[in-house]
Design a protein around this motif. Structure first.
Motif, PDB file in Angstrom:
ATOM      1  N   ARG A 149      35.705  23.501  41.277  1.00  0.00           N
ATOM      2  CA  ARG A 149      35.159  24.772  40.791  1.00  0.00           C
ATOM      3  C   ARG A 149      36.240  25.856  41.403  1.00  0.00           C
ATOM      4  NH1 ARG A 149      28.456  24.200  41.955  1.00  0.00           N
ATOM      5  NH2 ARG A 149      28.312  22.710  40.165  1.00  0.00           N
TER       6      ARG A 149
ATOM      7  N   VAL B 286      35.209  15.283  45.615  1.00  0.00           N
ATOM      8  CA  VAL B 286      33.809  15.872  45.695  1.00  0.00           C
ATOM      9  C   VAL B 286      33.221  15.430  47.158  1.00  0.00           C
ATOM     10  CG1 VAL B 286      31.469  15.851  44.561  1.00  0.00           C
ATOM     11  CG2 VAL B 286      33.623  15.648  43.140  1.00  0.00           C
TER      12      VAL B 286
ATOM     13  N   GLU C 246      38.017  15.712  35.685  1.00  0.00           N
ATOM     14  CA  GLU C 246      37.393  16.681  34.928  1.00  0.00           C
ATOM     15  C   GLU C 246      35.768  16.376  34.833  1.00  0.00           C
ATOM     16  OE1 GLU C 246      38.711  19.225  33.448  1.00  0.00           O
ATOM     17  OE2 GLU C 246      40.720  18.655  33.793  1.00  0.00           O
ATOM     18  N   GLN C 247      35.297  15.395  35.344  1.00  0.00           N
ATOM     19  CA  GLN C 247      33.840  14.894  35.424  1.00  0.00           C
ATOM     20  C   GLN C 247      33.056  15.093  36.583  1.00  0.00           C
ATOM     21  OE1 GLN C 247      32.539  13.925  32.616  1.00  0.00           O
ATOM     22  NE2 GLN C 247      34.535  13.798  31.347  1.00  0.00           N
ATOM     23  N   TYR C 248      33.585  15.992  37.409  1.00  0.00           N
ATOM     24  CA  TYR C 248      33.087  16.404  38.701  1.00  0.00           C
ATOM     25  C   TYR C 248      31.671  16.776  38.573  1.00  0.00           C
ATOM     26  CZ  TYR C 248      34.836  21.152  37.570  1.00  0.00           C
ATOM     27  OH  TYR C 248      34.865  22.168  37.077  1.00  0.00           O
ATOM     28  N   GLY C 249      31.346  17.249  37.365  1.00  0.00           N
ATOM     29  CA  GLY C 249      29.864  17.970  37.559  1.00  0.00           C
ATOM     30  C   GLY C 249      28.785  16.843  37.561  1.00  0.00           C
TER      31      GLY C 249
ATOM     32  N   ASP D 280      39.236  25.702  39.024  1.00  0.00           N
ATOM     33  CA  ASP D 280      39.062  26.297  37.894  1.00  0.00           C
ATOM     34  C   ASP D 280      38.885  27.949  37.933  1.00  0.00           C
ATOM     35  OD1 ASP D 280      38.537  23.940  36.685  1.00  0.00           O
ATOM     36  OD2 ASP D 280      36.680  23.879  36.906  1.00  0.00           O
TER      37      ASP D 280
ATOM     38  N   ASP E 136      32.097  20.483  45.302  1.00  0.00           N
ATOM     39  CA  ASP E 136      33.202  19.989  44.613  1.00  0.00           C
ATOM     40  C   ASP E 136      34.521  21.066  44.338  1.00  0.00           C
ATOM     41  OD1 ASP E 136      32.550  21.616  41.909  1.00  0.00           O
ATOM     42  OD2 ASP E 136      30.936  20.450  41.995  1.00  0.00           O
TER      43      ASP E 136
ATOM     44  N   SER F 254      27.561  16.486  41.032  1.00  0.00           N
ATOM     45  CA  SER F 254      26.700  17.320  41.410  1.00  0.00           C
ATOM     46  C   SER F 254      25.246  17.298  40.897  1.00  0.00           C
ATOM     47  CB  SER F 254      27.314  18.774  41.016  1.00  0.00           C
ATOM     48  OG  SER F 254      26.609  19.759  41.395  1.00  0.00           O
ATOM     49  N   GLU F 255      25.369  16.810  39.674  1.00  0.00           N
ATOM     50  CA  GLU F 255      23.772  16.886  38.873  1.00  0.00           C
ATOM     51  C   GLU F 255      23.192  15.583  39.526  1.00  0.00           C
ATOM     52  OE1 GLU F 255      24.707  16.672  35.076  1.00  0.00           O
ATOM     53  OE2 GLU F 255      25.591  18.716  34.652  1.00  0.00           O
TER      54      GLU F 255
ATOM     55  N   SER G 119      21.794  16.464  43.027  1.00  0.00           N
ATOM     56  CA  SER G 119      21.478  17.858  43.586  1.00  0.00           C
ATOM     57  C   SER G 119      20.060  18.089  44.024  1.00  0.00           C
ATOM     58  CB  SER G 119      21.401  18.629  42.054  1.00  0.00           C
ATOM     59  OG  SER G 119      20.707  18.103  41.019  1.00  0.00           O
TER      60      SER G 119
END
Length: 304
Positions: free
Chosen positions: A166, A58, A143-146, A169, A163, A149-150, A153
């Motif tokens: 995405r 990321v 799998e916890q890359y979000g 995916d 990341d 980002s949050e 942000s």
């Protein structure tokens, strides 16, 4: 004696209905070829996820000069903002998610840019002072890359969080759609194979109705009468199954191992060994499909 008689009846049926038997072989071959391709594709997707998710990062891109992002309203990222971002990455809130962090300054970013685009029209077009600094983050659980980002942000000094997962995916979503299409085609072809096997068995039973009538008069059991017909369908399906496994093996050997692997060095692709693992499965599917279809057809139309 009984065994030799059964096999002689099987050979007689195969000879009388040769064109139909070839059709069964071909339609079984095509249907199981799609099933095998779908299984191999899912195996490849699983392997690619394990490979790429362990390597992607990321990237937290910091504000460059003249950025229009709301978090860059104060202009280029300051040293205080960099320190705050670095401290947040090492904070207890993210400690369970972040495995490794390294800072990429303008000089490093410029060098990597020049290496990537060496020999192209982009080489030398971006000066070093226009390059964007970033924090490169390796996650403990890809799998916890979000979460990263949050978390950043709305952080001052951060222009964008990218990341790479995405993009992966999206790729895996496309591959899963391709798998679904292959399964759908395999389902249609399997239905065709079942119907064709049923038709072949009915035709074979019809051409030998006199022999089967005599066998019933002398007290032959239902199994003894039906077995030659069932074996005809099973043998045809078995040949089609083995052909599907053989063609998949050749395709993987020459297309994947021989051509694609050299262009994707470092990525583990499916091999002929994987085909060898699924070929018995294809054989079982073909034999069960043919045996069940033949048996149900004989029960209905021969009424023995």
């Amino acid at each position: 004696m009984k065994t030799s008689f059964i096999f002689s009846e099987v050979l007689t049926g195969l000879r009388r209905n040769l064109s139909m038997i070839i059709s069964v072989v071909l339609v079984t071959f095509v249907s199981l070829l799609f099933i095998g391709s779908a299984v191999l594709l899912q195996m490849q997707i699983g392997g690619m996820k394990d490979y790429w998710y362990d390597r992607v990062q990321v990237a937290v891109f910091l504000c460059p000069p003249d950025s229009e992002a709301p978090t860059c309203a104060e202009g280029e990222v300051t040293q205080e903002q960099k320190d705050a971002i670095e401290a947040a990455l090492g904070s207890p809130d993210l400690d369970d998610y972040v495995e490794e962090v390294h800072f990429e300054d303008k000089a490093t970013a410029h060098r990597l840019f020049e290496e990537q685009f060496a020999g192209t029209s982009l080489e030398g077009t971006v000066p070093e002072d226009q390059m964007q600094e970033s924090f490169r983050i390796q996650l403990a659980d890809p799998e916890q890359y979000g979460i990263i980002s949050e978390y950043f942000s709305a952080t001052p000094g951060v222009e964008e969080v990218v990341d790479q997962n995405r993009l992966l995916d999206q790729l895996f979503r496309i591959l899963n759609i391709a798998t679904a299409v292959a399964v759908g085609i395999a389902g249609i072809m399997t239905l065709c194979a079942v119907l064709l096997i049923a038709t072949t068995i009915r035709l074979s039973a019809f051409t030998r109705r006199r022999e089967t009538g005599i066998m019933r008069l002398v007290g032959a059991s239902n199994l003894f009468i039906q077995l030659p017909f069932i074996l005809e369908g099973v043998l045809a399906a078995a040949v089609g199954s083995l052909l599907a496994g053989g063609v998949l093996g050749l395709g993987v050997h020459f297309g994947v191992s021989g051509w694609l692997q050299s262009r994707l060095a470092g990525v583990t692709l499916v091999t002929v060994g994987d085909v060898a693992l699924i070929t018995p499965l294809l054989l079982v599917v073909g034999v069960v499909m043919a045996g069940a279809s033949s048996w149900l057809t004989l029960r209905r139309y021969m009424k023995v």
